[in-house]
Enzyme design. Structure first.
Site, PDB file in Angstrom:
ATOM      1  N   HIS A  36       1.261   3.667   1.816  1.00  0.00           N
ATOM      2  CA  HIS A  36       1.301   5.102   1.502  1.00  0.00           C
ATOM      3  C   HIS A  36       1.945   5.358   0.139  1.00  0.00           C
ATOM      4  O   HIS A  36       2.586   6.383  -0.076  1.00  0.00           O
ATOM      5  CB  HIS A  36       2.011   5.892   2.616  1.00  0.00           C
ATOM      6  CG  HIS A  36       1.202   5.936   3.881  1.00  0.00           C
ATOM      7  ND1 HIS A  36       0.141   6.795   4.052  1.00  0.00           N
ATOM      8  CD2 HIS A  36       1.251   5.170   5.000  1.00  0.00           C
ATOM      9  CE1 HIS A  36      -0.408   6.581   5.237  1.00  0.00           C
ATOM     10  NE2 HIS A  36       0.242   5.581   5.836  1.00  0.00           N
ATOM     11  N   ASP A  38      -0.152   4.425  -2.686  1.00  0.00           N
ATOM     12  CA  ASP A  38      -1.250   4.473  -3.676  1.00  0.00           C
ATOM     13  C   ASP A  38      -1.557   5.894  -4.141  1.00  0.00           C
ATOM     14  O   ASP A  38      -1.690   6.145  -5.341  1.00  0.00           O
ATOM     15  CB  ASP A  38      -2.521   3.730  -3.183  1.00  0.00           C
ATOM     16  CG  ASP A  38      -3.180   4.286  -1.941  1.00  0.00           C
ATOM     17  OD1 ASP A  38      -2.579   5.150  -1.270  1.00  0.00           O
ATOM     18  OD2 ASP A  38      -4.321   3.852  -1.645  1.00  0.00           O
ATOM     19  N   ALA A 124      -9.830  -0.728  12.309  1.00  0.00           N
ATOM     20  CA  ALA A 124      -8.612  -1.470  12.659  1.00  0.00           C
ATOM     21  C   ALA A 124      -7.616  -1.486  11.503  1.00  0.00           C
ATOM     22  O   ALA A 124      -6.647  -2.227  11.518  1.00  0.00           O
ATOM     23  CB  ALA A 124      -8.976  -2.894  13.052  1.00  0.00           C
ATOM     24  N   GLY A 125      -7.844  -0.678  10.484  1.00  0.00           N
ATOM     25  CA  GLY A 125      -6.905  -0.630   9.364  1.00  0.00           C
ATOM     26  C   GLY A 125      -7.087  -1.791   8.399  1.00  0.00           C
ATOM     27  O   GLY A 125      -6.204  -2.083   7.590  1.00  0.00           O
ATOM     28  N   LEU A 126      -8.243  -2.469   8.461  1.00  0.00           N
ATOM     29  CA  LEU A 126      -8.491  -3.592   7.538  1.00  0.00           C
ATOM     30  C   LEU A 126      -9.591  -3.223   6.535  1.00  0.00           C
ATOM     31  O   LEU A 126     -10.239  -4.085   5.951  1.00  0.00           O
ATOM     32  CB  LEU A 126      -8.876  -4.859   8.311  1.00  0.00           C
ATOM     33  CG  LEU A 126      -7.827  -5.358   9.318  1.00  0.00           C
ATOM     34  CD1 LEU A 126      -8.352  -6.573  10.070  1.00  0.00           C
ATOM     35  CD2 LEU A 126      -6.507  -5.702   8.618  1.00  0.00           C
ATOM     36  N   SER A 128     -12.638  -1.676   6.764  1.00  0.00           N
ATOM     37  CA  SER A 128     -14.064  -1.934   6.991  1.00  0.00           C
ATOM     38  C   SER A 128     -14.893  -0.954   6.165  1.00  0.00           C
ATOM     39  O   SER A 128     -15.967  -1.311   5.667  1.00  0.00           O
ATOM     40  CB  SER A 128     -14.400  -1.811   8.469  1.00  0.00           C
ATOM     41  OG  SER A 128     -13.935  -0.578   8.974  1.00  0.00           O
ATOM     42  N   GLU A 167     -15.869   8.301  -0.728  1.00  0.00           N
ATOM     43  CA  GLU A 167     -15.113   8.531   0.509  1.00  0.00           C
ATOM     44  C   GLU A 167     -14.408   9.898   0.462  1.00  0.00           C
ATOM     45  O   GLU A 167     -14.380  10.633   1.443  1.00  0.00           O
ATOM     46  CB  GLU A 167     -14.109   7.382   0.738  1.00  0.00           C
ATOM     47  CG  GLU A 167     -13.484   7.453   2.106  1.00  0.00           C
ATOM     48  CD  GLU A 167     -13.057   6.108   2.676  1.00  0.00           C
ATOM     49  OE1 GLU A 167     -13.561   5.053   2.244  1.00  0.00           O
ATOM     50  OE2 GLU A 167     -12.205   6.136   3.578  1.00  0.00           O
ATOM     51  N   ASP A 179      -7.839   0.423  -1.108  1.00  0.00           N
ATOM     52  CA  ASP A 179      -8.784  -0.353  -0.300  1.00  0.00           C
ATOM     53  C   ASP A 179     -10.008  -0.755  -1.110  1.00  0.00           C
ATOM     54  O   ASP A 179     -10.454  -1.908  -1.072  1.00  0.00           O
ATOM     55  CB  ASP A 179      -9.216   0.450   0.927  1.00  0.00           C
ATOM     56  CG  ASP A 179      -8.032   0.866   1.771  1.00  0.00           C
ATOM     57  OD1 ASP A 179      -6.928   0.347   1.526  1.00  0.00           O
ATOM     58  OD2 ASP A 179      -8.203   1.701   2.661  1.00  0.00           O
ATOM     59  N   TYR A 229      -2.757  11.495   8.185  1.00  0.00           N
ATOM     60  CA  TYR A 229      -2.852  10.961   6.820  1.00  0.00           C
ATOM     61  C   TYR A 229      -2.839  12.102   5.813  1.00  0.00           C
ATOM     62  O   TYR A 229      -2.049  12.104   4.868  1.00  0.00           O
ATOM     63  CB  TYR A 229      -4.152  10.146   6.683  1.00  0.00           C
ATOM     64  CG  TYR A 229      -4.289   9.409   5.380  1.00  0.00           C
ATOM     65  CD1 TYR A 229      -3.763   8.145   5.218  1.00  0.00           C
ATOM     66  CD2 TYR A 229      -4.949   9.992   4.297  1.00  0.00           C
ATOM     67  CE1 TYR A 229      -3.890   7.456   4.023  1.00  0.00           C
ATOM     68  CE2 TYR A 229      -5.080   9.312   3.092  1.00  0.00           C
ATOM     69  CZ  TYR A 229      -4.557   8.049   2.967  1.00  0.00           C
ATOM     70  OH  TYR A 229      -4.685   7.373   1.769  1.00  0.00           O
TER      71      TYR A 229
HETATM   72  C1  GLA Z   1      -5.526   3.838   3.995  1.00  0.00           C
HETATM   73  C2  GLA Z   1      -6.059   4.438   2.697  1.00  0.00           C
HETATM   74  C3  GLA Z   1      -5.380   3.808   1.484  1.00  0.00           C
HETATM   75  C4  GLA Z   1      -3.854   3.839   1.626  1.00  0.00           C
HETATM   76  C5  GLA Z   1      -3.413   3.324   2.993  1.00  0.00           C
HETATM   77  C6  GLA Z   1      -1.938   3.520   3.233  1.00  0.00           C
HETATM   78  O1  GLA Z   1      -5.875   2.492   4.093  1.00  0.00           O
HETATM   79  O2  GLA Z   1      -7.456   4.257   2.604  1.00  0.00           O
HETATM   80  O3  GLA Z   1      -5.803   4.455   0.312  1.00  0.00           O
HETATM   81  O4  GLA Z   1      -3.361   5.124   1.369  1.00  0.00           O
HETATM   82  O5  GLA Z   1      -4.110   3.976   4.047  1.00  0.00           O
HETATM   83  O6  GLA Z   1      -1.210   2.727   2.365  1.00  0.00           O
END
Ligand code: GLA
Length: 394
Positions: A36, A38, A124-126, A128, A167, A179, A229
């Site tokens: 958090h 970026d 899953a926070g990776l 995708s 996005e 990402d 978010y």
């Molecule tokens: C998601 C967002 C990123 C970043 C992270 C948190 O993955 O896509 O831009 O803000 O959360 O670090």
């Protein structure tokens, strides 16, 4: 599925023969530290995974993009000159958003048939979605260039920015740049030390001698994650506006040092906003220190910063929750764990841990068992390999 299997599947769906079918791929990412930060112009330290979104692609001449995925039954068909129309479709909006933003940026695209195969677990926070976006972008740029007789070296940083815009504007998720940048710019066995304010970056070798990076998926659905978010983003902006009068030289929270924050934090009266800002400022500092630790081969110290990052995300930024906290707590009980934290946006998704080679099996057994007993959820474990960024697969 091998690329051969994918080719068979492609020809099954779209007909014809393998001539002229090209294959592109772009990875998901794990963020080692810098969460958090970026969208606050701070530092991040992600690495590309060897889990990918792969696209098989062949141009067509009628200006239509057709999309299909190996795990999907319903194909999507869209007109390149009417891309605004498809914003609300359930699957395919990431791809069409990228096509839309590429055209707006002046890229000439051709119609095409595309087949997707994803090995990055979805949601899953990776990242995708970033993997799909970057794979789509390099596919569409390459096919367009070949169709119109142009040859160029794809500018991957610009590609990442276009994907982020897709996005933000087309899909409607207000994400930062981390990402897409990690997916586009990843390098095998390196992490990317990125300054999100000006996109200066450096690939740092991941020499984790004697340790492995283990990703554990909570398998908890994120639910209200997205609204949290956007709420956090707004809280950071509010906090910055309150500090700005005292620090006129600062353009974002990333420009404010810990000392400056300590001096002026009284300007933020609201406890919650102050906590959010404190997370961002201290996290930025942790990224700098942990990159230094890694370069000095101090893996245990690197792990301590990761664990401190999790505590800050839990107590100050409040984006963890029972599933992530339990996985981290259980990870830290294992002798041989150097550090553990949530990775990505939080709420659900994955943790990342640095674990000594000889403790990996115990880690997976015990953390899995205790997590199940405490939450009723079964975690998935993945010993991660750090791979390359988006590319055409030869
Ligand atoms: C998601 C967002 C990123 C970043 C992270 C948190 O993955 O896509 O831009 O803000 O959360 O670090």
């Amino acid at each position: 599925m091998t690329n051969n299997d994918l080719m068979v599947k492609f020809l099954d769906i779209y007909g014809g023969n393998a001539d002229g079918v090209r294959v592109f791929s772009s990875p998901g990412r794990v963020n080692l530290i810098g969460e958090h930060t970026d969208y606050n112009g701070g530092y991040v330290f992600p690495a590309a995974l060897s889990l990918n979104s792969t696209v098989l692609a062949r141009p067509r001449e009628d200006g239509k993009i057709r999309l299909m995925a190996t795990d999907l039954r319903i194909p999507v068909e869209a007109d390149l000159d009417q891309l605004e129309k498809y914003k609300s479709i359930k699957w395919g909006n990431y791809q069409l958003g990228v096509a839309d933003e590429l055209q707006k940026a002046g890229y000439r695209l051709t119609g095409c048939d595309l087949l997707y195969h994803d090995t990055v677990p979805l949601g899953a926070g990776l990242s995708s979605s970033a993997a799909i976006e970057v794979a789509t972008a390099i596919t569409l740029i390459s096919l367009g260039d070949s169709s119109f007789g142009k040859s160029r070296h794809i500018d991957m940083v610009e590609t990442a920015l276009i994907c982020q815009r897709a996005e933000n504007r087309y899909v409607g998720v207000n994400c930062g740049i981390m990402d897409q940048f990690a997916s586009a710019m990843g390098r095998k066995d390196h992490a990317i030390f990125l300054n999100c304010k000006n996109l200066d970056y450096r690939h740092v070798p991941l020499n984790l001698k004697g340790y492995k990076i283990i990703i554990a998926n909570t398998n908890k659905k994120r639910g209200l994650g997205e609204s949290k978010y956007n709420e956090r983003r707004n809280q950071c902006e509010t906090g910055f506006e309150l500090l700005r009068p005292a620090l006129p030289g600062a353009a974002c929270l990333g420009d404010i040092s810990f000392e400056e924050f300590e001096q002026y934090k009284y300007l933020i009266k609201d406890d919650i906003i102050r906590k959010r800002v404190e997370h961002v400022i201290t996290e930025d500092d942790r990224v700098l220190k942990s990159v230094e630790a890694l370069q000095d081969d101090k893996i245990e110290l690197f792990g301590k910063y990761m664990t401190a990052s999790h505590a800050s995300l839990r107590d100050l930024y409040e984006v963890t929750g029972v599933a992530l906290d339990t996985l981290v707590e259980e990870a830290l009980r294992i002798k041989g764990t150097a550090g553990s934290r949530m990775t990505g946006a939080g709420v659900g998704g994955c943790t990342v841990s640095i674990v000594r080679d000889e403790a990996v099996n115990t880690f997976i057994d015990e953390v899995g068992r205790n997590y199940l007993a405490k939450t009723g959820l079964k975690a998935d474990f993945h010993i991660s390999e750090v791979g390359d960024g988006g590319r055409e697969v030869i």
